[in-house]
Design a protein around this motif. Structure first.
Motif, PDB file in Angstrom:
ATOM      1  N   ALA A  83     -28.956 -68.702   5.382  1.00 13.39           N
ATOM      2  CA  ALA A  83     -27.282 -68.662   5.820  1.00 13.39           C
ATOM      3  C   ALA A  83     -26.816 -69.709   6.555  1.00 13.39           C
ATOM      4  O   ALA A  83     -25.729 -70.028   6.364  1.00 13.39           O
ATOM      5  N   ILE A  84     -27.574 -70.349   7.355  1.00  8.91           N
ATOM      6  CA  ILE A  84     -27.249 -71.472   8.083  1.00  8.91           C
ATOM      7  C   ILE A  84     -26.814 -72.899   7.250  1.00  8.91           C
ATOM      8  O   ILE A  84     -26.040 -73.532   7.270  1.00  8.91           O
ATOM      9  N   GLN A  85     -27.801 -73.023   6.329  1.00 11.72           N
ATOM     10  CA  GLN A  85     -27.754 -73.848   5.261  1.00 11.72           C
ATOM     11  C   GLN A  85     -26.537 -73.841   4.417  1.00 11.72           C
ATOM     12  O   GLN A  85     -25.969 -75.029   4.106  1.00 11.72           O
ATOM     13  N   GLN A  86     -26.384 -72.782   3.940  1.00 10.17           N
ATOM     14  CA  GLN A  86     -25.141 -72.459   3.223  1.00 10.17           C
ATOM     15  C   GLN A  86     -23.856 -72.834   3.660  1.00 10.17           C
ATOM     16  O   GLN A  86     -22.856 -73.310   3.322  1.00 10.17           O
TER      17      GLN A  86
ATOM     18  N   ILE B 136     -15.951 -69.550   1.095  1.00 13.96           N
ATOM     19  CA  ILE B 136     -15.860 -69.306   2.325  1.00 13.96           C
ATOM     20  C   ILE B 136     -16.001 -67.714   2.674  1.00 13.96           C
ATOM     21  O   ILE B 136     -16.593 -67.209   3.525  1.00 13.96           O
ATOM     22  N   GLU B 137     -15.173 -66.814   1.834  1.00 12.25           N
ATOM     23  CA  GLU B 137     -15.377 -65.504   1.858  1.00 12.25           C
ATOM     24  C   GLU B 137     -16.757 -65.030   1.875  1.00 12.25           C
ATOM     25  O   GLU B 137     -17.278 -64.127   2.528  1.00 12.25           O
ATOM     26  N   SER B 138     -17.403 -65.413   0.627  1.00 11.43           N
ATOM     27  CA  SER B 138     -18.839 -65.071   0.664  1.00 11.43           C
ATOM     28  C   SER B 138     -19.959 -65.373   1.790  1.00 11.43           C
ATOM     29  O   SER B 138     -20.575 -64.395   2.091  1.00 11.43           O
ATOM     30  N   ILE B 139     -19.609 -66.482   2.317  1.00 11.85           N
ATOM     31  CA  ILE B 139     -20.427 -66.963   3.508  1.00 11.85           C
ATOM     32  C   ILE B 139     -20.254 -66.269   4.649  1.00 11.85           C
ATOM     33  O   ILE B 139     -21.106 -65.671   5.419  1.00 11.85           O
ATOM     34  N   ILE B 140     -18.742 -66.098   5.190  1.00 16.10           N
ATOM     35  CA  ILE B 140     -18.502 -65.183   6.155  1.00 16.10           C
ATOM     36  C   ILE B 140     -18.772 -63.960   6.124  1.00 16.10           C
ATOM     37  O   ILE B 140     -19.469 -63.286   7.117  1.00 16.10           O
TER      38      ILE B 140
END
Length: 299
Positions: free
Chosen positions: A92-95, A119-123
């Motif tokens: 998650a941090i790397q993405q 952005i939406e997917s990561i958040i």
């Protein structure tokens, strides 16, 4: 007590069933009191960044995450140099880091729609990770705390007075009763079922079930206690970060972790719905015996 009061107590208790129910209910009936009590508990645990991150995400307008909001989000909660940096899986941090680099190093963004989706997917993924941590680790411990039990008693006493002419809030004597009764609540509320649930979500439990306890110390050295912390670990992560070399054990750990999350029943809901009646009956008994009666005697 009236049906209205009993229903209010029921709603109050159910609001602490999960983060989602707490966020949905706290702003309406209890005027953010419940949420503030949990926030105070997290501050004392030095985990205040969890709630701050949740509120940051929810406060985005209609869940629309702009480039600027993502950059701010990354600097606040992902950057290791921030004092609010979250403890997240490396994937998650790397993405988040890769996207942050792309957004800050590129002068012109060509595909805004694709960036918005990333952005939406990561958040949302980070939100889900934090939500799971709060539901599985934080809330079960919070419900055992003095802060929670005192707050519940204060609210039940306040609701139990059931007198529209009485000013809102509690008198000093009533607050004293809350603290005294908290000790009784510690003895009366059984946490055995919840303790069993807590244990089933630990890495130690998983290793024991898989006959791999030899790796427990390696996980503990990395401060990895709960399964959600290794939810996204691959066999390569386990090999590089934990130092596990046995191929069979690597595959077994990944399989057991995946099974846990894919087949996880709604244990929290079962626990809470199963114990609602006892909570309400016990709290009602305390109020009628210790608080309401003393108020009537004084009148």
């Amino acid at each position: 007590m009236s049906t209205r009061v009993t229903e209010s107590i029921h709603r109050l208790l159910s609001s602490f069933r999960s983060l989602d129910s707490l966020l949905e209910s706290s702003g309406v009936e209890h005027k953010h009191e419940s949420l503030n009590v949990l926030k105070g508990y997290l501050v004392n645990r030095r985990n205040s960044e969890l709630m701050e991150c949740i509120l940051f995400i929810r406060n985005c307008n209609n869940n629309v995450y702009t480039v600027d909001s993502f950059i701010e989000f990354y600097r606040e909660f992902i950057n290791v140099n921030s004092n609010k940096s979250l403890n997240l899986p490396s994937q998650a941090i790397q993405q988040a880091f890769d996207l942050y680099q792309q957004l800050t190093c590129t002068k012109v963004i060509s595909n805004h729609q694709l960036i918005s989706l990333k952005i939406e997917s990561i958040i949302k993924n980070i939100f889900n990770l934090i939500e799971y941590q709060i539901d599985i680790e934080i809330l079960p411990q919070f419900r055992k705390s003095t802060e929670y039990k005192t707050y519940i008693l204060e609210k039940v006493i306040e609701l139990g007075s059931d007198n529209p002419q009485q000013p809102s809030g509690l008198s000093s004597s009533q607050r004293g009763s809350c603290h005294d009764l908290t000790a009784h609540l510690d003895d009366a509320l059984s946490d055995s079922d919840q303790d069993q649930l807590d244990k089933s979500t630990t890495i130690e439990h998983m290793l024991k079930e898989g006959n791999m306890l030899e790796h427990l110390k390696a996980f503990q050295k990395k401060k990895l206690i709960h399964l959600y912390q290794i939810k996204d670990f691959t066999t390569q992560d386990l090999k590089d970060k934990i130092g596990i070399k046995k191929i069979g054990h690597l595959k077994r750990i990944v399989r057991l972790v995946n099974q846990h999350f894919n087949n996880k029943p709604n244990d929290l809901s079962l626990y809470w719905f199963g114990s609602f009646s006892f909570h309400i009956l016990f709290l009602t008994f305390l109020i009628e015996k210790e608080c309401i009666q003393s108020q009537l005697d004084s009148d």
